[in-house]
Design an enzyme around this catalytic site. Structure first.
Site, PDB file in Angstrom:
ATOM      1  N   SER A 132       0.866  -1.173   0.000  1.00 21.80           N
ATOM      2  CA  SER A 132       0.000   0.000   0.000  1.00 21.80           C
ATOM      3  C   SER A 132       0.900   1.220   0.000  1.00 21.80           C
ATOM      4  O   SER A 132       2.071   1.146   0.387  1.00 21.80           O
ATOM      5  CB  SER A 132      -0.879  -0.005   1.258  1.00 21.80           C
ATOM      6  OG  SER A 132      -1.512   1.251   1.449  1.00 21.80           O
ATOM      7  N   TYR A 145      -2.281  -0.855  10.536  1.00 22.00           N
ATOM      8  CA  TYR A 145      -2.303  -1.201   9.109  1.00 22.00           C
ATOM      9  C   TYR A 145      -0.927  -0.952   8.495  1.00 22.00           C
ATOM     10  O   TYR A 145      -0.389  -1.801   7.769  1.00 22.00           O
ATOM     11  CB  TYR A 145      -3.369  -0.380   8.397  1.00 22.00           C
ATOM     12  CG  TYR A 145      -3.453  -0.612   6.904  1.00 22.00           C
ATOM     13  CD1 TYR A 145      -3.839  -1.843   6.388  1.00 22.00           C
ATOM     14  CD2 TYR A 145      -3.149   0.410   5.998  1.00 22.00           C
ATOM     15  CE1 TYR A 145      -3.923  -2.059   5.019  1.00 22.00           C
ATOM     16  CE2 TYR A 145      -3.237   0.205   4.635  1.00 22.00           C
ATOM     17  CZ  TYR A 145      -3.624  -1.030   4.149  1.00 22.00           C
ATOM     18  OH  TYR A 145      -3.702  -1.238   2.795  1.00 22.00           O
TER      19      TYR A 145
END
Length: 268
Positions: A132, A145
């Site tokens: 990401s 995350y």
């Protein structure tokens, strides 16, 4: 002989878009997901094999990969399965934190390890790990995350060094925001009264207007296909205008300057 890709998390979003793209390019696709019996689109396509796989289950990973390698040659492994846990750290339970790391990081490690001896013995193969933009830099409410995605990025870089001697490549695809169900089904969150202003500010980035401006999953799938086929000795592929802009800023201004800039946007 045509080529084969093994994909985790292929039931929706980027995983499904990638399965469709590789299939359209003549590849055999082994699409894994937790509940393949519920899949009605990919199951209708020739040269796509659906298999059950929960990447938090290391025993199932070993058994599934062994079964696959008995019946198929595999050229590319796409570690795509994952989800986002967004919110302040104080809002999360132990189970939420552990499941996030187990899915996003340990899943990649265990799936990769299951294929290692196969790739090493045939002296070829490519791992493509989906991280990401928040695996290259972080953001408020993304601490856990980002921990998982920074972990995948570091794991991938270290593994790339180990496997280069065997002709095996490791690549990372780092998307920014995508027009998928990530902001819905694949996004979990936590709330805490002390962080209301912060979470409200961050949530503006997940508004319908913002999501509409995100990159389409099909565009990121194309980046994955390019990474699998371009023959380049390249580790990181940043996907999406927002991700490219943020990462370019980090490279040009330096990590510390970017950290201070982001922090200033969320000091109340």
């Amino acid at each position: 002989m045509g080529k084969t890709i093994f994909i985790t998390g292929a039931s929706a979003g980027l995983g499904k878009a990638t399965a469709r793209l590789f299939h359209s390019k003549g590849w055999k696709v082994i699409a894994t997901m937790r509940n393949p019996e519920k899949e009605t689109e990919l199951s209708q396509l020739d040269s796509i094999v659906l298999l059950p796989l929960d990447v938090t289950n290391s025993k199932q990973i070993r058994e599934t990969v062994a079964k696959v390698l008995e019946n198929h040659h595999v050229d590319v492994v796409l570690n795509n399965a994952g989800y986002g846990l967004v919110g302040p750290l104080e809002a999360f339970t132990d189970e939420q934190i552990e499941t996030q790391i187990q899915t996003n990081l340990f899943g990649v490690i265990h799936v990769s390890r299951a294929f290692l001896s196969y790739f090493r013995e045939k002296k070829s193969g490519t791992f493509i790990n989906v991280t990401s933009s928040f695996g290259l830099l972080s953001f408020p409410t993304c601490s856990v995350y980002s921990a998982s995605k920074f972990g995948v990025d570091g794991f991938s870089e270290g593994l790339a060094y180990e496997l280069a001697q065997f002709g095996i490549q490791v690549k990372v695809v780092a998307p920014g925001g995508m027009q998928t169900d990530f902001a819905g089904r694949s996004l979990q969150g936590g709330m805490h009264d002390a962080y209301q202003k912060l979470t409200a500010k961050v949530s503006e980035g997940y508004s319908a207007e913002q999501v509409a401006a995100y990159t389409k999953a099909e565009e990121v799938a194309q980046v994955i296909f390019n990474a699998a086929t371009d023959g380049k000795n390249q580790l990181r592929y940043v996907a999406g205008k927002d991700a490219i802009a943020l990462y370019t800023e980090r490279l040009e201004s330096g990590p510390e300057a970017q950290v201070q800039k982001i922090k200033s946007q969320f000091v109340f």
